[in-house]
Design an enzyme around this catalytic site. Structure first.
Site, PDB file in Angstrom:
ATOM      1  N   ARG A 102       0.885  -1.170   0.000  1.00 18.00           N
ATOM      2  CA  ARG A 102       0.000   0.000   0.000  1.00 18.00           C
ATOM      3  C   ARG A 102       0.920   1.216   0.000  1.00 18.00           C
ATOM      4  O   ARG A 102       1.671   1.436   0.961  1.00 18.00           O
ATOM      5  CB  ARG A 102      -0.905  -0.006   1.233  1.00 18.00           C
ATOM      6  CG  ARG A 102      -1.630   1.288   1.431  1.00 18.00           C
ATOM      7  CD  ARG A 102      -2.743   1.193   2.441  1.00 18.00           C
ATOM      8  NE  ARG A 102      -3.865   0.466   1.894  1.00 18.00           N
ATOM      9  CZ  ARG A 102      -5.091   0.462   2.438  1.00 18.00           C
ATOM     10  NH1 ARG A 102      -5.334   1.148   3.536  1.00 18.00           N
ATOM     11  NH2 ARG A 102      -6.074  -0.209   1.874  1.00 18.00           N
ATOM     12  N   HIS A 129      -7.368   0.806  -6.333  1.00 19.85           N
ATOM     13  CA  HIS A 129      -7.539  -0.084  -5.174  1.00 19.85           C
ATOM     14  C   HIS A 129      -8.182  -1.385  -5.685  1.00 19.85           C
ATOM     15  O   HIS A 129      -9.331  -1.707  -5.341  1.00 19.85           O
ATOM     16  CB  HIS A 129      -8.418   0.603  -4.123  1.00 19.85           C
ATOM     17  CG  HIS A 129      -8.389  -0.057  -2.775  1.00 19.85           C
ATOM     18  ND1 HIS A 129      -7.534  -1.093  -2.460  1.00 19.85           N
ATOM     19  CD2 HIS A 129      -9.125   0.179  -1.645  1.00 19.85           C
ATOM     20  CE1 HIS A 129      -7.739  -1.463  -1.212  1.00 19.85           C
ATOM     21  NE2 HIS A 129      -8.698  -0.713  -0.699  1.00 19.85           N
ATOM     22  N   GLN A 132      -9.959  -4.270  -3.495  1.00 20.39           N
ATOM     23  CA  GLN A 132     -11.265  -3.900  -2.950  1.00 20.39           C
ATOM     24  C   GLN A 132     -12.371  -4.272  -3.942  1.00 20.39           C
ATOM     25  O   GLN A 132     -13.452  -4.733  -3.566  1.00 20.39           O
ATOM     26  CB  GLN A 132     -11.304  -2.397  -2.649  1.00 20.39           C
ATOM     27  CG  GLN A 132     -12.628  -1.919  -2.097  1.00 20.39           C
ATOM     28  CD  GLN A 132     -12.909  -2.438  -0.701  1.00 20.39           C
ATOM     29  OE1 GLN A 132     -12.087  -2.300   0.183  1.00 20.39           O
ATOM     30  NE2 GLN A 132     -14.089  -3.032  -0.486  1.00 20.39           N
ATOM     31  N   ASP A 223     -17.420   6.701  -1.542  1.00 21.75           N
ATOM     32  CA  ASP A 223     -16.162   6.564  -0.798  1.00 21.75           C
ATOM     33  C   ASP A 223     -15.905   7.900  -0.108  1.00 21.75           C
ATOM     34  O   ASP A 223     -16.547   8.908  -0.435  1.00 21.75           O
ATOM     35  CB  ASP A 223     -15.024   6.202  -1.782  1.00 21.75           C
ATOM     36  CG  ASP A 223     -13.693   5.950  -1.079  1.00 21.75           C
ATOM     37  OD1 ASP A 223     -13.701   5.666   0.135  1.00 21.75           O
ATOM     38  OD2 ASP A 223     -12.636   6.050  -1.740  1.00 21.75           O
ATOM     39  N   CYS A 263     -16.376   0.879   0.550  1.00 25.17           N
ATOM     40  CA  CYS A 263     -15.164   0.124   0.868  1.00 25.17           C
ATOM     41  C   CYS A 263     -14.765   0.269   2.332  1.00 25.17           C
ATOM     42  O   CYS A 263     -14.055  -0.584   2.863  1.00 25.17           O
ATOM     43  CB  CYS A 263     -14.026   0.558  -0.050  1.00 25.17           C
ATOM     44  SG  CYS A 263     -13.476   2.263   0.211  1.00 25.17           S
ATOM     45  N   ARG A 291     -13.278  -9.163   1.577  1.00 24.94           N
ATOM     46  CA  ARG A 291     -11.862  -8.859   1.334  1.00 24.94           C
ATOM     47  C   ARG A 291     -11.024 -10.106   1.627  1.00 24.94           C
ATOM     48  O   ARG A 291     -10.100 -10.452   0.895  1.00 24.94           O
ATOM     49  CB  ARG A 291     -11.393  -7.696   2.241  1.00 24.94           C
ATOM     50  CG  ARG A 291     -11.996  -6.339   1.908  1.00 24.94           C
ATOM     51  CD  ARG A 291     -11.474  -5.802   0.600  1.00 24.94           C
ATOM     52  NE  ARG A 291     -10.030  -5.695   0.575  1.00 24.94           N
ATOM     53  CZ  ARG A 291      -9.317  -4.670   1.057  1.00 24.94           C
ATOM     54  NH1 ARG A 291      -9.933  -3.637   1.578  1.00 24.94           N
ATOM     55  NH2 ARG A 291      -8.003  -4.654   0.966  1.00 24.94           N
TER      56      ARG A 291
END
Ligand code: CP
Ligand code: NVA
Length: 309
Positions: A102, A129, A132, A223, A263, A291
Protein backbone atom coordinates in the site's frame (compact mmCIF):
# COMPACT_ATOMS: atom_id res chain seq x y z
CA UNK A 1 4.63 -15.01 -12.99
CA UNK A 2 1.92 -12.34 -12.64
CA UNK A 3 1.55 -9.26 -10.46
CA UNK A 4 -1.80 -7.74 -9.47
CA UNK A 5 -1.23 -4.00 -9.83
CA UNK A 6 -4.40 -2.91 -11.64
CA UNK A 7 -7.51 -4.55 -13.11
CA UNK A 8 -6.37 -3.09 -16.43
CA UNK A 9 -3.90 -6.00 -16.71
CA UNK A 10 -6.62 -8.64 -16.20
CA UNK A 11 -9.20 -10.21 -18.51
CA UNK A 12 -12.80 -10.82 -17.55
CA UNK A 13 -12.08 -14.56 -17.46
CA UNK A 14 -9.13 -14.10 -15.10
CA UNK A 15 -11.12 -11.87 -12.73
CA UNK A 16 -13.92 -14.45 -12.63
CA UNK A 17 -11.41 -17.28 -12.13
CA UNK A 18 -9.90 -15.48 -9.11
CA UNK A 19 -13.36 -14.93 -7.65
CA UNK A 20 -14.37 -18.55 -8.28
CA UNK A 21 -11.34 -19.61 -6.25
CA UNK A 22 -12.31 -17.11 -3.56
CA UNK A 23 -15.84 -18.58 -3.39
CA UNK A 24 -14.47 -22.13 -3.26
CA UNK A 25 -12.13 -21.27 -0.38
CA UNK A 26 -14.90 -19.36 1.41
CA UNK A 27 -17.17 -22.42 1.21
CA UNK A 28 -14.46 -24.62 2.67
CA UNK A 29 -13.86 -22.15 5.49
CA UNK A 30 -17.59 -22.24 6.33
CA UNK A 31 -17.21 -26.01 6.78
CA UNK A 32 -14.21 -25.48 9.05
CA UNK A 33 -11.69 -26.53 6.40
CA UNK A 34 -8.39 -24.72 5.90
CA UNK A 35 -6.67 -26.22 2.84
CA UNK A 36 -3.02 -25.19 3.10
CA UNK A 37 -2.66 -23.90 -0.47
CA UNK A 38 0.20 -21.59 0.55
CA UNK A 39 1.84 -23.80 3.16
CA UNK A 40 4.98 -22.28 4.68
CA UNK A 41 4.82 -19.31 2.33
CA UNK A 42 5.44 -15.77 3.53
CA UNK A 43 3.59 -12.67 2.42
CA UNK A 44 5.40 -9.37 3.05
CA UNK A 45 2.89 -6.57 3.61
CA UNK A 46 4.36 -3.11 3.12
CA UNK A 47 2.24 -0.22 4.34
CA UNK A 48 3.08 3.40 3.64
CA UNK A 49 -0.48 4.41 4.59
CA UNK A 50 -2.86 3.32 7.38
CA UNK A 51 -5.11 0.27 7.13
CA UNK A 52 -7.55 -1.85 9.10
CA UNK A 53 -9.23 -4.14 6.54
CA UNK A 54 -6.32 -4.67 4.18
CA UNK A 55 -3.94 -5.69 6.91
CA UNK A 56 -6.50 -7.85 8.72
CA UNK A 57 -7.65 -9.64 5.57
CA UNK A 58 -4.24 -10.35 4.09
CA UNK A 59 -2.69 -11.41 7.37
CA UNK A 60 -5.63 -13.63 8.36
CA UNK A 61 -5.96 -14.98 4.83
CA UNK A 62 -2.32 -15.98 4.63
CA UNK A 63 -2.52 -17.72 8.02
CA UNK A 64 -5.64 -19.63 6.99
CA UNK A 65 -3.85 -20.77 3.82
CA UNK A 66 -1.03 -22.28 5.87
CA UNK A 67 1.37 -19.40 5.43
CA UNK A 68 2.50 -16.38 7.37
CA UNK A 69 2.41 -12.61 6.83
CA UNK A 70 4.91 -9.98 7.90
CA UNK A 71 3.83 -6.40 8.46
CA UNK A 72 6.29 -3.68 7.46
CA UNK A 73 5.30 -0.05 7.79
CA UNK A 74 7.31 2.85 6.46
CA UNK A 75 7.46 4.23 10.01
CA UNK A 76 9.52 1.37 11.32
CA UNK A 77 11.23 -0.05 8.23
CA UNK A 78 14.14 1.43 6.30
CA UNK A 79 11.72 2.63 3.59
CA UNK A 80 10.81 5.47 5.94
CA UNK A 81 14.48 6.43 6.15
CA UNK A 82 14.86 6.62 2.39
CA UNK A 83 15.85 3.12 1.28
CA UNK A 84 14.79 2.97 -2.39
CA UNK A 85 11.83 0.85 -3.54
CA UNK A 86 14.07 -0.96 -5.98
CA UNK A 87 16.44 -2.15 -3.23
CA UNK A 88 13.58 -3.06 -0.89
CA UNK A 89 11.93 -5.04 -3.70
CA UNK A 90 15.00 -7.15 -4.30
CA UNK A 91 15.69 -7.77 -0.62
CA UNK A 92 12.08 -8.68 0.20
CA UNK A 93 11.90 -10.96 -2.88
CA UNK A 94 14.81 -13.00 -1.53
CA UNK A 95 12.86 -13.89 1.60
CA UNK A 96 9.12 -13.62 0.94
CA UNK A 97 7.01 -15.59 -1.55
CA UNK A 98 4.62 -12.75 -2.30
CA UNK A 99 4.36 -9.05 -1.53
CA UNK A 100 1.42 -6.74 -0.94
CA UNK A 101 2.09 -3.00 -0.95
CA UNK A 102 0.00 0.00 0.00
CA UNK A 103 1.75 3.15 -1.16
CA UNK A 104 1.16 6.57 -2.69
CA UNK A 105 2.00 6.62 -6.40
CA UNK A 106 1.15 3.86 -8.83
CA UNK A 107 4.62 4.50 -10.31
CA UNK A 108 6.42 3.48 -7.12
CA UNK A 109 4.30 0.33 -6.96
CA UNK A 110 5.25 -0.40 -10.57
CA UNK A 111 8.90 0.24 -9.83
CA UNK A 112 8.71 -2.19 -6.92
CA UNK A 113 7.06 -4.82 -9.12
CA UNK A 114 9.66 -4.31 -11.83
CA UNK A 115 12.46 -5.20 -9.44
CA UNK A 116 10.58 -7.89 -7.49
CA UNK A 117 11.04 -11.54 -8.39
CA UNK A 118 7.85 -12.66 -6.60
CA UNK A 119 4.21 -11.66 -7.28
CA UNK A 120 3.32 -8.15 -6.10
CA UNK A 121 -0.23 -7.15 -5.11
CA UNK A 122 -1.53 -3.58 -5.05
CA UNK A 123 -3.02 -2.98 -1.60
CA UNK A 124 -4.04 0.58 -2.63
CA UNK A 125 -2.30 3.45 -4.35
CA UNK A 126 -3.48 6.99 -5.03
CA UNK A 127 -4.66 5.74 -8.44
CA UNK A 128 -6.17 2.30 -7.81
CA UNK A 129 -7.54 -0.08 -5.17
CA UNK A 130 -8.11 -3.27 -7.21
CA UNK A 131 -8.31 -5.83 -4.36
CA UNK A 132 -11.26 -3.90 -2.95
CA UNK A 133 -13.11 -4.35 -6.24
CA UNK A 134 -12.63 -8.12 -6.13
CA UNK A 135 -14.47 -8.09 -2.79
CA UNK A 136 -17.09 -5.65 -4.07
CA UNK A 137 -17.92 -7.78 -7.09
CA UNK A 138 -17.99 -10.92 -4.93
CA UNK A 139 -20.57 -9.14 -2.74
CA UNK A 140 -22.59 -8.13 -5.81
CA UNK A 141 -22.66 -11.78 -6.95
CA UNK A 142 -23.78 -12.96 -3.51
CA UNK A 143 -26.57 -10.38 -3.40
CA UNK A 144 -27.81 -11.19 -6.90
CA UNK A 145 -26.52 -7.97 -8.46
CA UNK A 146 -24.07 -9.30 -11.01
CA UNK A 147 -26.46 -9.83 -13.93
CA UNK A 148 -26.14 -6.73 -16.14
CA UNK A 149 -26.12 -4.39 -13.15
CA UNK A 150 -26.28 -0.63 -13.23
CA UNK A 151 -23.78 0.66 -10.67
CA UNK A 152 -23.81 4.29 -9.51
CA UNK A 153 -20.67 5.68 -7.88
CA UNK A 154 -21.28 9.00 -6.12
CA UNK A 155 -18.33 11.08 -4.96
CA UNK A 156 -14.68 11.79 -5.42
CA UNK A 157 -12.98 10.68 -8.65
CA UNK A 158 -10.37 8.70 -6.75
CA UNK A 159 -8.66 5.29 -6.51
CA UNK A 160 -12.01 3.58 -5.88
CA UNK A 161 -13.66 5.31 -8.85
CA UNK A 162 -10.81 4.32 -11.16
CA UNK A 163 -11.01 0.73 -10.00
CA UNK A 164 -14.78 0.65 -10.52
CA UNK A 165 -14.21 2.03 -14.01
CA UNK A 166 -11.80 -0.79 -14.85
CA UNK A 167 -14.07 -3.43 -13.34
CA UNK A 168 -17.03 -2.20 -15.41
CA UNK A 169 -14.87 -1.90 -18.53
CA UNK A 170 -13.56 -5.45 -18.18
CA UNK A 171 -16.78 -7.16 -17.10
CA UNK A 172 -19.04 -5.19 -19.41
CA UNK A 173 -21.59 -3.59 -17.07
CA UNK A 174 -23.02 -0.09 -16.77
CA UNK A 175 -21.27 2.32 -14.42
CA UNK A 176 -22.39 5.88 -13.78
CA UNK A 177 -19.96 8.15 -11.99
CA UNK A 178 -21.14 11.40 -10.39
CA UNK A 179 -18.53 13.82 -9.03
CA UNK A 180 -18.52 17.54 -8.32
CA UNK A 181 -16.80 19.75 -10.92
CA UNK A 182 -13.05 19.64 -10.33
CA UNK A 183 -13.18 16.19 -8.68
CA UNK A 184 -13.79 14.08 -11.78
CA UNK A 185 -11.91 10.85 -12.46
CA UNK A 186 -8.44 10.95 -14.02
CA UNK A 187 -8.54 11.82 -17.74
CA UNK A 188 -6.23 9.02 -18.84
CA UNK A 189 -8.22 6.41 -16.91
CA UNK A 190 -11.42 7.80 -18.46
CA UNK A 191 -9.96 7.50 -21.94
CA UNK A 192 -8.60 4.00 -21.41
CA UNK A 193 -11.68 2.57 -19.72
CA UNK A 194 -14.12 4.12 -22.19
CA UNK A 195 -12.04 2.61 -25.02
CA UNK A 196 -12.07 -0.79 -23.30
CA UNK A 197 -15.82 -0.45 -22.66
CA UNK A 198 -16.43 -0.32 -26.42
CA UNK A 199 -14.92 -3.81 -26.69
CA UNK A 200 -16.67 -5.36 -23.67
CA UNK A 201 -20.08 -3.75 -24.12
CA UNK A 202 -19.76 -1.78 -20.88
CA UNK A 203 -21.29 1.66 -20.57
CA UNK A 204 -19.40 4.19 -18.46
CA UNK A 205 -20.94 7.64 -18.13
CA UNK A 206 -20.13 10.72 -16.08
CA UNK A 207 -22.37 13.20 -14.29
CA UNK A 208 -22.16 16.26 -12.07
CA UNK A 209 -25.64 15.60 -10.68
CA UNK A 210 -25.65 12.53 -8.38
CA UNK A 211 -29.44 12.14 -8.72
CA UNK A 212 -29.07 11.49 -12.45
CA UNK A 213 -26.46 8.81 -11.83
CA UNK A 214 -28.40 7.01 -9.09
CA UNK A 215 -31.75 6.93 -10.94
CA UNK A 216 -32.79 3.25 -11.27
CA UNK A 217 -29.40 1.86 -10.17
CA UNK A 218 -28.98 -1.67 -8.81
CA UNK A 219 -25.91 -0.81 -6.76
CA UNK A 220 -25.11 2.54 -5.16
CA UNK A 221 -21.63 3.13 -3.83
CA UNK A 222 -19.47 5.95 -2.55
CA UNK A 223 -16.16 6.56 -0.80
CA UNK A 224 -14.64 9.15 1.50
CA UNK A 225 -14.33 12.69 0.16
CA UNK A 226 -10.90 12.94 1.78
CA UNK A 227 -8.57 10.11 0.84
CA UNK A 228 -5.37 9.32 2.69
CA UNK A 229 -2.85 12.03 1.87
CA UNK A 230 -5.51 14.72 1.24
CA UNK A 231 -6.07 15.72 4.86
CA UNK A 232 -5.00 19.32 4.24
CA UNK A 233 -7.80 19.77 1.67
CA UNK A 234 -10.47 18.63 4.14
CA UNK A 235 -12.33 21.92 4.69
CA UNK A 236 -12.38 22.83 0.99
CA UNK A 237 -13.52 19.35 -0.01
CA UNK A 238 -16.37 19.32 2.51
CA UNK A 239 -17.61 22.56 0.95
CA UNK A 240 -17.19 21.32 -2.62
CA UNK A 241 -18.96 17.99 -2.04
CA UNK A 242 -22.14 19.57 -0.74
CA UNK A 243 -25.13 17.65 -2.15
CA UNK A 244 -23.11 14.48 -2.71
CA UNK A 245 -24.15 12.65 0.45
CA UNK A 246 -25.79 9.26 -0.16
CA UNK A 247 -28.78 9.62 2.14
CA UNK A 248 -32.27 8.12 2.17
CA UNK A 249 -33.51 10.58 -0.46
CA UNK A 250 -30.65 9.62 -2.77
CA UNK A 251 -31.14 5.87 -2.19
CA UNK A 252 -34.87 6.28 -2.94
CA UNK A 253 -33.92 7.16 -6.54
CA UNK A 254 -32.26 3.77 -7.04
CA UNK A 255 -34.22 0.54 -7.56
CA UNK A 256 -36.17 -0.42 -4.41
CA UNK A 257 -34.00 -3.53 -3.96
CA UNK A 258 -30.69 -1.75 -4.70
CA UNK A 259 -27.75 -2.52 -2.44
CA UNK A 260 -25.37 0.01 -0.91
CA UNK A 261 -21.62 -0.65 -0.95
CA UNK A 262 -18.77 1.29 0.69
CA UNK A 263 -15.16 0.12 0.87
CA UNK A 264 -14.89 1.67 4.37
CA UNK A 265 -13.81 3.48 6.44
CA UNK A 266 -17.02 5.55 6.16
CA UNK A 267 -17.55 9.06 7.44
CA UNK A 268 -21.16 9.37 8.57
CA UNK A 269 -22.82 12.64 7.72
CA UNK A 270 -20.35 13.34 4.92
CA UNK A 271 -20.35 10.93 1.95
CA UNK A 272 -23.08 8.74 3.50
CA UNK A 273 -25.79 9.16 6.09
CA UNK A 274 -26.00 7.06 9.24
CA UNK A 275 -29.41 5.77 8.10
CA UNK A 276 -28.13 4.45 4.75
CA UNK A 277 -24.98 2.97 6.24
CA UNK A 278 -26.95 1.16 8.96
CA UNK A 279 -30.06 0.59 6.84
CA UNK A 280 -31.42 -2.62 5.24
CA UNK A 281 -29.90 -1.95 1.80
CA UNK A 282 -26.38 -1.64 3.18
CA UNK A 283 -24.21 -4.76 2.74
CA UNK A 284 -20.98 -3.11 3.85
CA UNK A 285 -19.97 -5.75 6.38
CA UNK A 286 -20.45 -8.59 3.89
CA UNK A 287 -18.30 -6.50 1.58
CA UNK A 288 -15.61 -6.01 4.23
CA UNK A 289 -15.57 -9.74 5.03
CA UNK A 290 -15.24 -10.59 1.36
CA UNK A 291 -11.86 -8.86 1.33
CA UNK A 292 -10.61 -11.96 3.15
CA UNK A 293 -12.15 -14.49 0.77
CA UNK A 294 -11.45 -12.65 -2.51
CA UNK A 295 -7.81 -12.03 -1.60
CA UNK A 296 -7.29 -15.64 -0.61
CA UNK A 297 -8.53 -16.51 -4.09
CA UNK A 298 -6.13 -13.97 -5.54
CA UNK A 299 -3.08 -15.20 -3.64
CA UNK A 300 -3.77 -18.84 -4.53
CA UNK A 301 -4.32 -17.84 -8.17
CA UNK A 302 -1.05 -15.87 -8.32
CA UNK A 303 0.79 -18.81 -6.78
CA UNK A 304 -0.73 -21.17 -9.39
CA UNK A 305 0.40 -18.88 -12.23
CA UNK A 306 3.94 -18.89 -10.92
CA UNK A 307 3.97 -22.67 -10.62
CA UNK A 308 2.69 -23.08 -14.16
CA UNK A 309 5.62 -21.01 -15.54
N1 CP B 1 -11.18 -0.58 2.40
C1 CP B 1 -9.91 -0.62 2.85
O1 CP B 1 -8.96 -0.84 2.08
O2 CP B 1 -9.78 -0.43 4.19
P1 CP B 1 -8.44 -0.21 5.01
O3 CP B 1 -7.91 1.15 4.63
O4 CP B 1 -8.86 -0.28 6.44
O5 CP B 1 -7.44 -1.28 4.65
N1 NVA C 1 -10.10 6.47 -1.26
C1 NVA C 1 -9.73 6.00 0.06
C2 NVA C 1 -9.91 4.53 0.16
C3 NVA C 1 -9.63 3.95 1.52
C4 NVA C 1 -9.74 2.48 1.57
C5 NVA C 1 -8.29 6.39 0.34
O1 NVA C 1 -7.45 6.27 -0.57
O2 NVA C 1 -8.00 6.83 1.44
Amino acid sequence: MRHFLTLKDYTKEEILEILALGFKIKKKLRKGKFPPYLKKQTLAMIFEKSSTRTRMSFETGMYQLGGHAIFLSSNDSQLGRGEPMKDTARVVSRMADMVMIRTFSQESLEEFAHYATVPVINGLTDLYHPVQLLADYMTMIEHGKADEPVVAYVGDGNNMTHSWMWLAAKLGFELRVASPPGYEADGIVIHETVTEAKKSGAKITFFHDPAEAVQGADVVTTDTWISMGQEEEKEQRIRDFEGFIVDDAMMALAKPDAIFLHCLPAYRGYEVSETVLEGPQSVIFDEAENRLHAQKGLMVWLDKQRNED
